[in-house]
Scaffold this motif. Structure first.
Motif, PDB file in Angstrom:
ATOM      1  N   UNK A 114     -17.679   6.988   2.266  1.00 58.03           N
ATOM      2  CA  UNK A 114     -16.434   6.397   1.769  1.00 58.03           C
ATOM      3  C   UNK A 114     -15.730   7.335   0.793  1.00 58.03           C
ATOM      4  N   UNK A 115     -16.497   8.024  -0.052  1.00 54.03           N
ATOM      5  CA  UNK A 115     -15.875   8.896  -1.061  1.00 54.03           C
ATOM      6  C   UNK A 115     -15.046   9.978  -0.382  1.00 54.03           C
ATOM      7  N   UNK A 116     -15.613  10.646   0.616  1.00 48.84           N
ATOM      8  CA  UNK A 116     -14.858  11.704   1.302  1.00 48.84           C
ATOM      9  C   UNK A 116     -13.684  11.133   2.089  1.00 48.84           C
ATOM     10  N   UNK A 117     -13.867   9.942   2.631  1.00 49.13           N
ATOM     11  CA  UNK A 117     -12.747   9.303   3.330  1.00 49.13           C
ATOM     12  C   UNK A 117     -11.581   9.076   2.373  1.00 49.13           C
ATOM     13  N   UNK A 118     -11.856   8.557   1.185  1.00 50.47           N
ATOM     14  CA  UNK A 118     -10.792   8.333   0.203  1.00 50.47           C
ATOM     15  C   UNK A 118     -10.181   9.656  -0.253  1.00 50.47           C
ATOM     16  N   UNK A 119     -11.015  10.665  -0.439  1.00 49.86           N
ATOM     17  CA  UNK A 119     -10.504  11.984  -0.812  1.00 49.86           C
ATOM     18  C   UNK A 119      -9.588  12.541   0.267  1.00 49.86           C
ATOM     19  N   UNK A 163     -14.215  11.089 -11.591  1.00 47.19           N
ATOM     20  CA  UNK A 163     -13.416  12.243 -11.205  1.00 47.19           C
ATOM     21  C   UNK A 163     -13.483  12.572  -9.733  1.00 47.19           C
ATOM     22  N   UNK A 164     -13.987  11.652  -8.913  1.00 47.08           N
ATOM     23  CA  UNK A 164     -14.105  11.905  -7.480  1.00 47.08           C
ATOM     24  C   UNK A 164     -12.822  11.584  -6.724  1.00 47.08           C
TER      25      UNK A 164
END
Length: 296
Positions: free
Chosen positions: A125-130, A253-254
């Motif tokens: 999910x983190x990379x998707x949001x990024x 900070x992600x």
């Protein structure tokens, strides 16, 4: 990775309310939330719309479509499933793995991005949001439609924690783990006489398991012994838990995205996220955790 429509039908057939909306032509809460925040003229991106686009090209939206198959493949997949195949639109980007931002290849291009019933399937999910953040222009908005685990087949599953998302991020996860596959098949339920997979807040009725233990065991073994992608709900959210996750990821900070508006509908909730440093995020963690523990 895949873009997935496992619960799409569950969230478009919601009983009498849905039938009344169809008969009167009144747009759903989902459609109203999304379309009130976009316009037809600006460039947009819709991720995984399949046969239920919220910003259809045929309605004049200036939209690029990302899905896990091309249009012909989607029509073949859903043939015989009782859906309107004419609503499947040309797919501009077929995305089956890796970085969404690289697959689309248009950084800072989009004024809006729509992802309906997608984020709960995403392994990382983190990379998707990024990636979504990188594809938006500075004033852009990410519009998410998210199943509410309290009111869908995830009812008895554990709520996703920030730590679980961080573990997937550091592992660079590209598919659900065997354990998540097992939980999905072992604990998925339906409710009521019609065995609904999603329901409104006033819907009652008996819970029933959708799969038997042998199914869960078989899926778990498969997930260990194959590279084949097994599509499940990787993550489960409530409105309060999702707000805390976004706050945490922002403070770590992600991501720079913040929730600027939100709403709830039958069996799901809606969030608009933008890169907006002026948005005040709740900082009372105990209060946030209390709300989550009370099922909010």
């Amino acid at each position: 990775m895949r873009l997935w429509r496992l619960a799409a039908e569950a969230h478009t057939r919601l009983g009498i309310r849905g039938l009344l909306r169809r008969a009167t032509g009144r747009p759903s809460v989902r459609t109203q939330f999304v379309r009130s925040r976009i316009d037809r003229e600006s460039r947009g991106l819709e991720i995984g719309p399949s046969h239920s686009p919220l910003a259809p090209k045929q309605d004049g939206y200036h939209v690029d479509v990302v899905d896990h198959l091309d249009a012909a493949g989607l029509r073949e997949k859903y043939r015989g499933h009782g859906v309107d195949l004419n609503r499947i639109e040309p797919v501009d980007v077929v995305w089956q793995g890796g970085s969404l931002a690289k697959a689309v290849g248009k950084p800072g291009c989009y004024r809006w991005i729509i992802a309906s019933h997608v984020i709960e399937h995403i392994p990382d999910v983190v990379r998707f949001l990024q990636d979504c953040e990188g594809l938006l222009d500075p004033s852009g908005v990410l519009l998410l439609v998210v199943p509410d685990k309290r009111r869908c087949f995830d009812h008895f599953q554990s709520i996703t924690s920030t730590g679980a998302l961080l573990d997937a991020y550091h592992a660079r996860s590209e598919k659900p783990s065997p354990g998540r596959v097992f939980d999905h098949f072992a604990n998925a339920v339906s409710r009521g006489r019609t065995e609904s997979l999603a329901w409104s807040s006033f819907r009652g009725g008996r819970f029933r398991l959708k799969h038997d233990f042998a199914d869960a065991h078989h899926a778990w073994v498969q997930a260990q012994g194959t590279d084949r992608y097994i599509d499940v709900h990787n993550w489960r959210f409530t409105p309060a838990s999702f707000q805390l996750l976004i706050n945490d990821l922002r403070q770590l900070g992600l991501i720079r995205l913040a929730i600027t508006s939100r709403s709830v509908g039958p069996g799901e909730f809606y969030a608009a996220l933008s890169v907006d440093a002026t948005v005040e995020q709740p900082n009372d963690r105990i209060e946030s955790l209390r709300r989550i523990s009370e099922g909010q």
